[in-house]
Write an enzyme that holds these catalytic residues in place. Structure first.
Site, PDB file in Angstrom:
ATOM      1  N   CYS A 172     -52.651  -9.340  38.119  1.00 13.16           N
ATOM      2  CA  CYS A 172     -52.933  -9.202  36.680  1.00 13.16           C
ATOM      3  C   CYS A 172     -53.147 -10.587  36.069  1.00 13.16           C
ATOM      4  O   CYS A 172     -52.292 -11.463  36.165  1.00 13.16           O
ATOM      5  CB  CYS A 172     -51.770  -8.507  35.989  1.00 13.16           C
TER       6      CYS A 172
ATOM      7  N   GLU B 128     -23.397  -5.415 -11.792  1.00 15.38           N
ATOM      8  CA  GLU B 128     -24.133  -5.233 -10.549  1.00 15.38           C
ATOM      9  C   GLU B 128     -23.201  -4.609  -9.518  1.00 15.38           C
ATOM     10  O   GLU B 128     -22.137  -5.175  -9.230  1.00 15.38           O
ATOM     11  CB  GLU B 128     -24.647  -6.595 -10.064  1.00 15.38           C
TER      12      GLU B 128
ATOM     13  N   ASP C 291       0.833  -1.199   0.000  1.00 14.39           N
ATOM     14  CA  ASP C 291       0.000   0.000   0.000  1.00 14.39           C
ATOM     15  C   ASP C 291       0.868   1.249   0.000  1.00 14.39           C
ATOM     16  O   ASP C 291       0.532   2.266  -0.607  1.00 14.39           O
ATOM     17  CB  ASP C 291      -0.904   0.005   1.245  1.00 14.39           C
TER      18      ASP C 291
ATOM     19  N   CYS D  89     -46.168  -3.952  34.177  1.00 15.00           N
ATOM     20  CA  CYS D  89     -47.454  -3.918  34.844  1.00 15.00           C
ATOM     21  C   CYS D  89     -47.155  -4.502  36.224  1.00 15.00           C
ATOM     22  O   CYS D  89     -46.731  -5.645  36.338  1.00 15.00           O
ATOM     23  CB  CYS D  89     -48.478  -4.794  34.117  1.00 15.00           C
TER      24      CYS D  89
ATOM     25  N   LEU E 274     -35.558 -10.306 -15.764  1.00 12.32           N
ATOM     26  CA  LEU E 274     -35.717 -11.719 -16.076  1.00 12.32           C
ATOM     27  C   LEU E 274     -36.956 -12.295 -15.423  1.00 12.32           C
ATOM     28  O   LEU E 274     -37.381 -11.845 -14.359  1.00 12.32           O
ATOM     29  CB  LEU E 274     -34.509 -12.514 -15.557  1.00 12.32           C
TER      30      LEU E 274
ATOM     31  N   TYR F 285     -21.205  -8.546 -16.260  1.00 10.87           N
ATOM     32  CA  TYR F 285     -21.605  -9.822 -16.859  1.00 10.87           C
ATOM     33  C   TYR F 285     -22.259  -9.733 -18.228  1.00 10.87           C
ATOM     34  O   TYR F 285     -22.673 -10.744 -18.782  1.00 10.87           O
ATOM     35  CB  TYR F 285     -22.547 -10.570 -15.908  1.00 10.87           C
TER      36      TYR F 285
ATOM     37  N   LYS G 123     -34.751 -18.149  -8.260  1.00 12.80           N
ATOM     38  CA  LYS G 123     -34.728 -17.381  -7.013  1.00 12.80           C
ATOM     39  C   LYS G 123     -34.568 -18.287  -5.797  1.00 12.80           C
ATOM     40  O   LYS G 123     -35.222 -19.312  -5.691  1.00 12.80           O
ATOM     41  CB  LYS G 123     -36.027 -16.594  -6.867  1.00 12.80           C
TER      42      LYS G 123
ATOM     43  N   CYS H   7     -51.837  -1.206  31.484  1.00 11.68           N
ATOM     44  CA  CYS H   7     -51.671  -2.608  31.093  1.00 11.68           C
ATOM     45  C   CYS H   7     -52.834  -3.031  30.191  1.00 11.68           C
ATOM     46  O   CYS H   7     -53.990  -2.837  30.551  1.00 11.68           O
ATOM     47  CB  CYS H   7     -51.626  -3.489  32.342  1.00 11.68           C
TER      48      CYS H   7
ATOM     49  N   GLU I 291     -24.874 -18.144 -13.331  1.00 10.48           N
ATOM     50  CA  GLU I 291     -24.135 -17.089 -12.631  1.00 10.48           C
ATOM     51  C   GLU I 291     -24.917 -16.681 -11.391  1.00 10.48           C
ATOM     52  O   GLU I 291     -26.129 -16.834 -11.349  1.00 10.48           O
ATOM     53  CB  GLU I 291     -24.016 -15.839 -13.522  1.00 10.48           C
TER      54      GLU I 291
ATOM     55  N   LYS J 257     -26.942 -14.291  -8.911  1.00  9.56           N
ATOM     56  CA  LYS J 257     -27.759 -13.085  -9.088  1.00  9.56           C
ATOM     57  C   LYS J 257     -27.583 -12.253  -7.827  1.00  9.56           C
ATOM     58  O   LYS J 257     -28.210 -12.519  -6.800  1.00  9.56           O
ATOM     59  CB  LYS J 257     -29.221 -13.469  -9.285  1.00  9.56           C
TER      60      LYS J 257
ATOM     61  N   CYS K  93     -55.008  -5.808  32.324  1.00  6.60           N
ATOM     62  CA  CYS K  93     -55.761  -5.517  33.541  1.00  6.60           C
ATOM     63  C   CYS K  93     -56.087  -4.031  33.719  1.00  6.60           C
ATOM     64  O   CYS K  93     -56.841  -3.678  34.617  1.00  6.60           O
ATOM     65  CB  CYS K  93     -55.006  -6.042  34.767  1.00  6.60           C
TER      66      CYS K  93
ATOM     67  N   ARG L 162     -30.023   1.509 -13.722  1.00  8.35           N
ATOM     68  CA  ARG L 162     -30.890   0.824 -14.666  1.00  8.35           C
ATOM     69  C   ARG L 162     -32.175   1.623 -14.908  1.00  8.35           C
ATOM     70  O   ARG L 162     -32.686   1.666 -16.024  1.00  8.35           O
ATOM     71  CB  ARG L 162     -31.250  -0.565 -14.121  1.00  8.35           C
TER      72      ARG L 162
ATOM     73  N   ASP M   4     -27.679  -9.343  -5.125  1.00 12.36           N
ATOM     74  CA  ASP M   4     -28.667  -8.378  -4.679  1.00 12.36           C
ATOM     75  C   ASP M   4     -27.983  -7.031  -4.507  1.00 12.36           C
ATOM     76  O   ASP M   4     -27.456  -6.712  -3.446  1.00 12.36           O
ATOM     77  CB  ASP M   4     -29.245  -8.855  -3.344  1.00 12.36           C
TER      78      ASP M   4
END
Length: 692
Positions: free
Chosen positions: A434, A177, A31, A429, A81, A229, A317, A411, A112, A114, A414, A135, A116
């Site tokens: 109660c 994506e 780095d 309570c 799709l 892709y 899915k 409450c 491939e 998918k 009661c 998109r 999210d």
DNA sequence: GATCCTCGAGTTCG
DNA sequence: CTCGAGGATC
């Protein structure tokens, strides 16, 4: 060497190292060296500002905040799709397209992930990144070029490597994506939490939100990456098979998934998607499924469309683990200790295969902190794949009609005013009479970890309390079989036989007449439960399973314990001033003294265990945590097995944990163990360690 | 006094 | 499983 050519060389070098670091994940310089190169580059640019072009690596950040995003028309529609839920659906898709075109019979398939995230479209002219867009609706998106520049994985110039012999079309538009990997997301949230800032809900929303920031500096501070892709448009020759496209994109220097595979037949493709359904936690990012594409892109194109979805590919899915739904209202439940717990009433929604209608909201502060309002769209997740909980509101979906929630002042069971104790989050309570608390108390008393009386669930307990047969837990032991018969009568009253139901198979099933006898026997049997269980069953605040066992070692029976002072109690490990006071208080209450008397009279009065020497064994001095489902041992058995060998079992992973025993479907404990470097073993290894 | 660890309590659906 | 809180530990 003159400055200009040194400048060009530096630009190229920084691009290459950037690519090695962010795309290949295989840097060849430190780095520090990288910083030195960029600093030299910046220094030259400072002297010759006219040389700077948009493809310079220094131009990733630093653009001014925009007022708004320009609209961009995509060169070709960015398609969505059709979905397949499960292998059946996917096979049905294959059958449909095979009937349309018999070339499909011999087709190959590329699978491939998918991801999210947020779909983005990247434009390159003469090899230089000139525009990036969301998109949008598929036809028109928003120009987020300045933000995308800050994403290190996006090459500003292609091909990235000078040695690459690939020809690049003058104009090429690719689709990918953008997303935040899970680990980076966790780290980001941790940092935000430490800084006292609001954390994000999930990686997807964070990535989408960050890329739609008007200030690119903010986007730059978010760990966004991407995978490419698809080629949306090119004015030169590009491969015509999906598999080759992935290869081609990779050779240009784009980041491409390494999870993709090509198959000769649909069944293997489906089998592969299913392995990722099970192994989705091993992906470094959130994936909502896998995409199965016909490899031959010309054949795929020939198949045409159904509505807007191309026939040549399908999204397989995975069952959703996280969904949004509407918060219809908030109910309040009363626990056995009197704690009021808010419960979310949700619009029914399917998560991971079950319909969820409710979720806990933990406490009232939680609602306020997350700024959850009634009517909100909320993000719901099933923790450890089981218990649903609310992550937070989707504030973008607010209409303004949402109502701020006000916690109850009385409450719900009661009607007594609720109370709050200094320094505690919970509201209580405090009414000892109660009815809701009594029902919960009895339920706890008979529960598995306590007296373990089978056949007594919420409904039956409710009836016993409502009919007045049970006014405290000790009343259970004086119930007669006749008393228990009234339960059946009550049940029949409550569940009037359904009308109009066909009765040809069997006559309407009545409540089994054996119930009263069985229940009676179960109650009698529980009389001989050992002291720790009875103590747990009493439900003294702060005294649970573990504490009860520890107390039973010192105190011979409930009489001995009731006579103990706060001082004596604090001698026991784990008992401090608060719990000691809670125990002394409990025994001082006249109501409880009456219960004790009745229990004693009914013969429910176990003596403490013989003080047994702690067992020595292979596990002496070791602490174990069990997570998930083990192949042969149940959770209880595993615990008993470890304890029998001298080991200790706790519920949460910490630095002191010696081993995490891992089963199927583990939860967050595995993550924690890994981050703490705790050794993880399976059931067979556990047995081996014990020398069995 | 702060931090870590452990325990308790409440929890969903079929 | 998650969260809160008490207790132990440094």
């Amino acid at each position: 060497m003159n400055t200009k050519s040194r400048y060009e060389e530096l630009k190229q070098q920084v691009h290459e190292h950037n690519y090695r670091y962010h795309v290949l994940d295989a840097p060849i310089i430190s780095d520090l060296e990288y910083d030195r190169l960029t600093n030299e580059l910046k220094a030259i640019e400072a002297e010759h500002p006219d040389w700077v072009t948009p493809d310079s690596p220094t131009q990733r950040a630093g653009a001014r905040p925009a007022d708004r995003f320009e609209k961009v028309r995509h060169p070709a529609p960015i398609l969505s799709l059709a979905n397949a839920f499960g292998a059946e659906d996917a096979r049905a898709w294959f059958e449909r397209v095979r009937k349309l075109d018999d070339r499909v019979e011999r087709a190959k398939f590329v699978v491939e992930p998918k991801i999210d995230g947020l779909s983005v479209v990247l434009h390159y002219r003469n090899g230089v990144f000139v525009q990036g867009a969301t998109r949008g609706d598929g036809e028109v998106g928003e120009d987020i070029t300045q933000n995308l520049r800050t994403v290190r994985a996006i090459p500003l110039k292609i091909p990235v490597s000078q040695t690459s012999k690939v020809s690049v079309p003058n104009s090429i538009v690719v689709r990918g994506e953008a997303f935040i990997p899970n680990q980076e997301f966790e780290e980001l949230n941790q940092k935000l939490a430490e800084a006292g800032e609001k954390t994000y809900l999930n990686p997807r929303n964070t990535a989408a939100g960050s890329l739609r920031q008007l200030d690119p500096a903010l986007t730059a501070s978010r760990p966004i990456t991407l995978l490419v892709y698809q080629i949306v448009y090119a004015d030169g020759p590009v491969p015509t098979s999906q598999w080759e496209i992935l290869d081609y994109l990779k050779s240009l220097g784009f980041p491409v998934t390494d999870v993709a595979r090509r198959f000769d037949e649909i069944d293997s493709a489906i089998a592969y998607t299913e392995t990722w359904n099970e192994g989705r936690d091993n992906l470094p990012y959130e994936a909502d499924g896998m995409v199965i594409k016909i490899d031959d892109l010309r054949l795929a194109a020939d198949l045409g469309f159904v509505g807007k979805d191309p026939r040549g590919a399908i999204a397989f899915k995975f069952p959703a683990r996280e969904v949004t739904t509407s918060l219809l209202g908030i109910d309040v439940e009363v626990g056995r200790t009197g704690v009021l717990t808010p419960k979310a009433v949700l619009e029914a929604v399917e998560i991971g295969g079950v319909i969820v209608r409710n979720a806990t909201l933990h406490n009232f502060d939680f609602i306020a902190e997350k700024e959850i309002r009634i009517g909100d769209r909320v993000l719901v997740k099933r923790a450890g794949e089981v218990i649903p909980y609310i992550i937070g509101p989707v504030t973008d979906a607010r209409t303004g009609r949402e109502k701020v929630y006000t916690p109850p002042t009385h409450c719900p069971a009661c009607g007594q005013p609720v109370e709050h104790f200094e320094g505690e989050v919970a509201w209580y309570c405090v009414n000892a009479a109660c009815p809701a608390q009594l029902v919960r108390n009895v339920e706890h008393f008979v529960s598995r970890g306590a007296m373990d009386i089978e056949g007594l669930g919420t409904e039956i307990v409710g009836i016993l309390v409502e009919t007045g047969l049970v006014k405290d837990v000790a009343d259970l032991f004086t119930l007669s079989v006749d008393d228990l018969l009234t339960i059946n009568e009550e049940l029949n009253k409550r569940r009037p036989q359904k009308e109009g139901v066909e009765t040809k198979k069997k006559s309407a099933p009545k409540a089994p007449p054996k119930r009263p006898e069985k229940l009676f026997a179960a109650i009698q049997a529980s009389k001989s439960q050992p002291l720790p269980r009875l103590l747990t069953a009493l439900g003294i605040h702060g005294v649970g399973e573990v504490m009860s066992r520890d107390l039973s070692r010192t105190f011979a029976d409930l009489d001995a314990l009731s006579k103990a002072g706060a001082e004596d109690l604090q001698q026991i490990e784990g008992v401090g001033p608060n719990i000691a006071e809670s125990i002394v208080d409990w025994f001082a209450q006249p109501v409880n003294q009456k219960v004790l008397k009745k229990l004693k009279a009914a013969g429910v009065w176990p003596k403490g265990e013989e003080i047994t020497e702690k067992k020595e064994g292979a596990f002496t001095g070791l602490t174990f945590v069990v997570t998930g489902t083990l192949p042969t041992l149940s959770r209880e058995d595993a615990k008993a097995f470890i304890e029998a060998n001298g080991g200790k079992v706790t519920d949460s992973v910490s630095k002191k944990t010696s081993y995490l025993v891992l089963g199927e479907n583990p939860g967050s404990k595995l993550d924690k163990a890994q981050s703490l470097g705790v050794k993880v073993i399976g059931e067979d290894e556990l047995k081996k360690l014990a020398g069995v």
